[in-house]
Design an enzyme around this catalytic site. Structure first.
Site, PDB file in Angstrom:
ATOM      1  N   GLU A   1       0.894  -1.172   0.000  1.00 30.09           N
ATOM      2  CA  GLU A   1       0.000   0.000   0.000  1.00 30.09           C
ATOM      3  C   GLU A   1       0.924   1.212   0.000  1.00 30.09           C
ATOM      4  O   GLU A   1       1.564   1.506   1.012  1.00 30.09           O
ATOM      5  CB  GLU A   1      -0.894   0.006   1.249  1.00 30.09           C
ATOM      6  CG  GLU A   1      -1.794  -1.210   1.379  1.00 30.09           C
ATOM      7  CD  GLU A   1      -3.059  -1.112   0.539  1.00 30.09           C
ATOM      8  OE1 GLU A   1      -3.322  -0.031  -0.031  1.00 30.09           O
ATOM      9  OE2 GLU A   1      -3.783  -2.120   0.458  1.00 30.09           O
TER      10      GLU A   1
ATOM     11  N   CYS B   1      -1.930   9.199   2.665  1.00 30.70           N
ATOM     12  CA  CYS B   1      -1.696   8.671   1.318  1.00 30.70           C
ATOM     13  C   CYS B   1      -2.812   9.090   0.377  1.00 30.70           C
ATOM     14  O   CYS B   1      -2.610   9.293  -0.804  1.00 30.70           O
ATOM     15  CB  CYS B   1      -1.588   7.156   1.367  1.00 30.70           C
ATOM     16  SG  CYS B   1      -3.032   6.378   2.103  1.00 30.70           S
TER      17      CYS B   1
HETATM   18  P1  NAD Z   1       8.815   4.649   4.287  1.00 30.93           P
HETATM   19  O1  NAD Z   1       8.709   3.890   3.019  1.00 30.93           O
HETATM   20  O2  NAD Z   1       9.945   5.581   4.460  1.00 30.93           O
HETATM   21  O3  NAD Z   1       8.885   3.675   5.550  1.00 30.93           O
HETATM   22  C1  NAD Z   1       7.855   2.758   5.847  1.00 30.93           C
HETATM   23  C2  NAD Z   1       8.410   1.632   6.700  1.00 30.93           C
HETATM   24  O4  NAD Z   1       9.352   0.889   5.952  1.00 30.93           O
HETATM   25  C3  NAD Z   1       9.116   2.068   7.967  1.00 30.93           C
HETATM   26  O5  NAD Z   1       8.707   1.223   9.015  1.00 30.93           O
HETATM   27  C4  NAD Z   1      10.579   1.847   7.641  1.00 30.93           C
HETATM   28  O6  NAD Z   1      11.374   1.549   8.767  1.00 30.93           O
HETATM   29  C5  NAD Z   1      10.509   0.642   6.744  1.00 30.93           C
HETATM   30  N1  NAD Z   1      11.635   0.476   5.822  1.00 30.93           N
HETATM   31  C6  NAD Z   1      12.417   1.446   5.288  1.00 30.93           C
HETATM   32  N2  NAD Z   1      13.315   0.900   4.440  1.00 30.93           N
HETATM   33  C7  NAD Z   1      13.091  -0.439   4.440  1.00 30.93           C
HETATM   34  C8  NAD Z   1      13.696  -1.538   3.756  1.00 30.93           C
HETATM   35  N3  NAD Z   1      14.708  -1.355   2.888  1.00 30.93           N
HETATM   36  N4  NAD Z   1      13.211  -2.765   3.990  1.00 30.93           N
HETATM   37  C9  NAD Z   1      12.183  -2.979   4.842  1.00 30.93           C
HETATM   38  N5  NAD Z   1      11.578  -1.973   5.518  1.00 30.93           N
HETATM   39  C10 NAD Z   1      12.031  -0.712   5.322  1.00 30.93           C
HETATM   40  O7  NAD Z   1       7.401   5.400   4.420  1.00 30.93           O
HETATM   41  P2  NAD Z   1       7.025   6.540   5.446  1.00 30.93           P
HETATM   42  O8  NAD Z   1       7.780   7.760   5.049  1.00 30.93           O
HETATM   43  O9  NAD Z   1       7.115   6.019   6.821  1.00 30.93           O
HETATM   44  O10 NAD Z   1       5.471   6.765   5.142  1.00 30.93           O
HETATM   45  C11 NAD Z   1       4.975   7.691   4.241  1.00 30.93           C
HETATM   46  C12 NAD Z   1       4.605   7.017   2.943  1.00 30.93           C
HETATM   47  O11 NAD Z   1       3.641   6.004   3.192  1.00 30.93           O
HETATM   48  C13 NAD Z   1       3.951   7.949   1.927  1.00 30.93           C
HETATM   49  O12 NAD Z   1       4.470   7.666   0.649  1.00 30.93           O
HETATM   50  C14 NAD Z   1       2.487   7.562   1.994  1.00 30.93           C
HETATM   51  O13 NAD Z   1       1.753   7.846   0.833  1.00 30.93           O
HETATM   52  C15 NAD Z   1       2.578   6.107   2.242  1.00 30.93           C
HETATM   53  N6  NAD Z   1       1.337   5.603   2.813  1.00 30.93           N
HETATM   54  C16 NAD Z   1       0.528   4.786   2.062  1.00 30.93           C
HETATM   55  C17 NAD Z   1      -0.687   4.340   2.574  1.00 30.93           C
HETATM   56  C18 NAD Z   1      -1.587   3.459   1.758  1.00 30.93           C
HETATM   57  O14 NAD Z   1      -2.481   2.823   2.346  1.00 30.93           O
HETATM   58  N7  NAD Z   1      -1.445   3.372   0.454  1.00 30.93           N
HETATM   59  C19 NAD Z   1      -1.071   4.718   3.861  1.00 30.93           C
HETATM   60  C20 NAD Z   1      -0.223   5.562   4.576  1.00 30.93           C
HETATM   61  C21 NAD Z   1       0.979   5.976   4.057  1.00 30.93           C
END
Ligand code: NAD
Length: 472
Positions: A226, A260
């Site tokens: 997502e 998002c």
């Molecule tokens: P992010 O991708 O930076 O991090 C998300 C998670 O991934 C964190 O827990 C982080 O520690 C982990 N992570 C980072 N690198 C990783 C790797 N290489 N392997 C495994 N895990 C890893 O996202 P964010 O900045 O925390 O959140 C914001 C983003 O989330 C925005 O793009 C937003 O649109 C999206 N979002 C989407 C939805 C949806 O339902 N589509 C909902 C909320 C947020």
């Protein structure tokens, strides 16, 4: 690791990153508990989940307090806890009937003479990797249906918002039969989780989502993603401009635009553009930031301070290429927090970063269109496909336009309803996601593996009969 308080800018919280050994032992503990959990059956699990919801409600002041520090926002923290509790009670109520509807026999269409008895078993260990924008809701939105399906669940919240995990661990102590655990840390902990689970759900940015999908592919486990969005809203000439301005504003700026499903591009018909923009500016200027009193106002600080710099860069690049700022436009540092008032841009062009990349802030770039066909084409001209919205003079008109938008969930006569409507099954398109819908029945059914007991009711073929059959 340290976490920053978004209202003060200070790194005032330290927490232990879960070690590789501890992740493995948590995974092993959960795996050992899972068969008994699955054997409870849907009604038995629903009873435990209802107690989990009650325990969260009882601990709500502690969870909301921690979450308010994590996110810099008070009202939304309470809303998150209510939504999480509602999600648990909703799945607990729904799951038994979903299990009851699973077919207990399959009529063979292709192979006469056999009887097929389907069986269903949960993926033993589910894992979730979660973002910082709605820490409590998004750490449980997939874990709850996974638990109801019969999986054990290992959850990694974002390292940007780690505080709420402490009170949630206390909640878990009150429900010891629930096979759920939280682990803490950054990307390495996320990668380790993928190595140890049987199914991973990831919510976060598109860039990280690709890395998660690659790691899941190496493990040969399913990954549901997502991801980010750049949601468009089309407003037609027949829409009431004052109403449209109010809906567009709320849909774009709730939670400081850190959602998002936020509306990030607005296409308005030229016939109503002038009054629409006038109402939009007026409504935007009536929005208050939650400083100095966190209990007053609408918009909190950026949860992740570097996000403020990214949003400012989008605004500055747009202005440098000819966009006009009608209101807002400048990040403010107040008491150590980073704030932005609702920012309305016009004279934007499709090539600007604010029109192509996810901004994730309270920014509304408005494009005035003459031709509806062109507005639909521009709305679809994006790498993303999370959701979209249409405002028009009638539901029929809005629906006819909405059906042509390339996104998973389309809000009609409203905006940004995607994650608020639990039954609205949808799969995000393009760079916004992958996998079965988390909304609707598949939110649970995706966690069940099907097995077929294929019963030969006639005579099993002999090797001679097989050879003769093959010769015709
Ligand atoms: P992010 O991708 O930076 O991090 C998300 C998670 O991934 C964190 O827990 C982080 O520690 C982990 N992570 C980072 N690198 C990783 C790797 N290489 N392997 C495994 N895990 C890893 O996202 P964010 O900045 O925390 O959140 C914001 C983003 O989330 C925005 O793009 C937003 O649109 C999206 N979002 C989407 C939805 C949806 O339902 N589509 C909902 C909320 C947020």
């Amino acid at each position: 690791m340290q976490a920053i308080n978004p209202r003060t800018g200070e790194a005032d919280y330290e927490f232990a990153v879960t070690s590789r050994e501890d992740i493995a032992s948590e995974a092993a503990r959960l795996r050992a508990a899972q068969p008994a959990w699955e054997a409870l059956g849907p009604e038995g699990r629903a009873g435990v989940m209802m107690r989990f919801a009650d325990a969260i409600e009882a601990a709500a002041p502690a969870i909301a307090g921690a979450l308010a520090v994590d996110t810099g926002r008070q009202a939304v923290s309470w809303i998150e806890i209510q939504a999480c509790v509602g999600n648990i009670r909703g799945w607990a109520a729904k799951a038994p009937s979903l299990f009851a509807q699973l077919p207990s026999e399959v009529e063979p269409s292709f192979t006469p003479g056999v009887e097929i008895v389907p069986a269903y078993s949960a993926y033993p260990l589910f894992g979730a990797i979660c973002p910082w924008n709605f820490p409590v809701i998004l750490s449980h939105i997939d874990a709850v249906p996974a638990l109801m399906a019969g999986c054990a669940a290992l959850v990694k919240p974002s390292e940007i918002t780690p505080r709420f995990v402490e009170p949630m661990r206390e909640v878990l102590a009150a429900v010891p039969e629930l096979p759920l655990a939280y682990i803490r840390g950054g990307p390495e902990v996320g990668q380790a989780l993928i190595e140890d689970v049987d199914y991973v759900c990831f919510t976060g940015s598109t860039a990280t989502g690709r890395k998660v999908a690659e790691a899941a592919a190496r493990q040969l486990i399913p990954a549901n993603l997502e991801l980010g969005g750049k949601d468009p809203m089309i407003i037609t000439a027949s829409a009431d401009p004052e109403w449209a301005a109010g809906v567009a504003l709320r849909s774009s700026i709730v939670a400081t635009g850190q959602a998002c499903q936020s509306i990030e591009r607005i296409y308005v018909a030229r016939d109503i553009a002038e009054p629409f923009l006038a109402h939009l500016v007026e409504a935007a200027e009536a929005v208050a930031i939650t400083y100095p009193d966190p209990a007053q106002g609408h918009l909190g600080p950026f949860i992740f301070p570097p996000q403020g710099a990214k949003v400012q860069a989008h605004i500055d690049a747009a202005v440098a290429s000819g966009a006009r700022v009608l209101t807002g436009g400048q990040i403010e540092q107040l008491g150590g927090g980073t704030y932005l008032r609702p920012t309305i841009l016009t004279d934007v062009t499709p090539d600007m970063p604010v029109m192509r990349e996810e901004t994730f802030g309270p920014v509304l770039p408005v494009t005035v269109y003459d031709d509806l066909e062109d507005a639909v084409r521009q709305a679809n001209d994006t790498e993303y496909g999370l959701s979209a919205a249409v405002l028009a003079g009638s539901m029929e008109e809005a629906a006819s336009i909405g059906a042509r938008l390339e996104a998973g969930a389309i809000s009609l006569q409203d905006g940004a309803m995607t994650s608020m409507v639990g039954d609205a099954a949808n799969e995000s398109r393009k760079g916004s996601g992958l996998g079965p819908s988390r909304m609707g029945d598949s939110g649970l059914l995706r966690f069940l593996r099907r097995q077929s007991l294929i019963q030969q009711t006639g005579a099993a073929l002999t090797i001679d009969a097989y050879a003769e059959g093959a010769r015709g």
